[in-house]
Design a protein around this motif. Structure first.
Motif, PDB file in Angstrom:
ATOM      1  N   ARG A 101      65.634-106.044 -81.037  1.00  0.00           N
ATOM      2  CA  ARG A 101      65.293-105.203 -81.312  1.00  0.00           C
ATOM      3  C   ARG A 101      63.915-104.874 -82.227  1.00  0.00           C
ATOM      4  N   GLU A 102      63.418-105.963 -81.721  1.00  0.00           N
ATOM      5  CA  GLU A 102      62.056-106.298 -82.190  1.00  0.00           C
ATOM      6  C   GLU A 102      60.887-105.838 -80.929  1.00  0.00           C
ATOM      7  N   THR A 103      61.521-105.897 -79.957  1.00  0.00           N
ATOM      8  CA  THR A 103      60.933-105.899 -78.316  1.00  0.00           C
ATOM      9  C   THR A 103      60.994-104.030 -78.378  1.00  0.00           C
ATOM     10  N   ALA A 104      62.214-103.725 -78.827  1.00  0.00           N
ATOM     11  CA  ALA A 104      62.185-102.688 -78.081  1.00  0.00           C
ATOM     12  C   ALA A 104      61.253-101.581 -79.474  1.00  0.00           C
ATOM     13  N   MET A 105      61.149-101.717 -80.990  1.00  0.00           N
ATOM     14  CA  MET A 105      60.738-101.206 -81.654  1.00  0.00           C
ATOM     15  C   MET A 105      58.766-101.412 -80.965  1.00  0.00           C
TER      16      MET A 105
END
Length: 182
Positions: A101-105
């Motif tokens: 999720r952090e990478t996608a953000m």
């Protein structure tokens, strides 16, 4: 003794082997936590009651005392519920859901920054339509300054500041979205 269910003949509760494996898993997790820096620990969903025990474990340098303190930390961690320990493991896992999720953000933020620099006011209008609480003037100023920095090969101060602003804006939007789902 575990005992058996009288009706089905199934064993009640986990076996000693399963209990020992679970305890060893928590001990391995405590070793991972003790190896992290304070900044890395702040990013993890660690309960406040465990933080002093982790700090004590990190402070101790004597091998025998450290081993004893590590066992104590694992004992304290076993008192936490499984959901808390799973959340910590997921946050530590490089391929975990929180990491994805952090990478996608970060990819979304980077995409918005590049669109703002390439398309200008059209992309800004689209961003403001999606996020009406954004500061239009601040974003427009950062986009303009970042474009000038690129053109003049100056250090990317506004470019980085634009990234930070967009990350905060999108993080607020995702937090509000997750709160609405709950």
């Amino acid at each position: 003794m575990r005992g058996r269910d009288e009706e089905t003949g199934e064993f009640l509760g986990p076996s000693r082997t399963q209990q020992r494996q679970a305890a060893l898993d928590v001990l391995a997790l405590s070793h991972q936590l003790a190896a992290l820096s304070a900044a890395q620990l702040d990013k993890l969903p660690i309960p406040e009651g465990l933080r002093p025990h982790i700090a004590d474990t990190q402070r101790i340098t004597s091998p025998i005392a450290r081993k004893r303190q590590m066992a104590f930390l694992a004992k304290q961690m076993r008192r936490e519920d499984d959901a808390t320990l799973d959340a910590i493991r997921d946050a530590l896992d490089a391929g975990g859901e929180a990491s994805r999720r952090e990478t996608a953000m970060l990819h979304r933020v980077e995409s918005w920054r590049e669109r703002l620099l390439a398309d200008g006011d059209a992309a800004l209008a689209e961003l403001l339509a999606e996020h009406p609480n954004a500061d239009r003037q601040r974003l427009r100023q950062l986009v303009r300054n970042a474009g000038e920095e690129r053109a003049k090969n100056k250090p990317p101060h506004s470019y980085r500041e634009l990234f930070r602003e967009l990350r905060e804006l999108l993080a607020q939007a995702s937090d509000e979205g997750s709160a609405e789902l709950e």
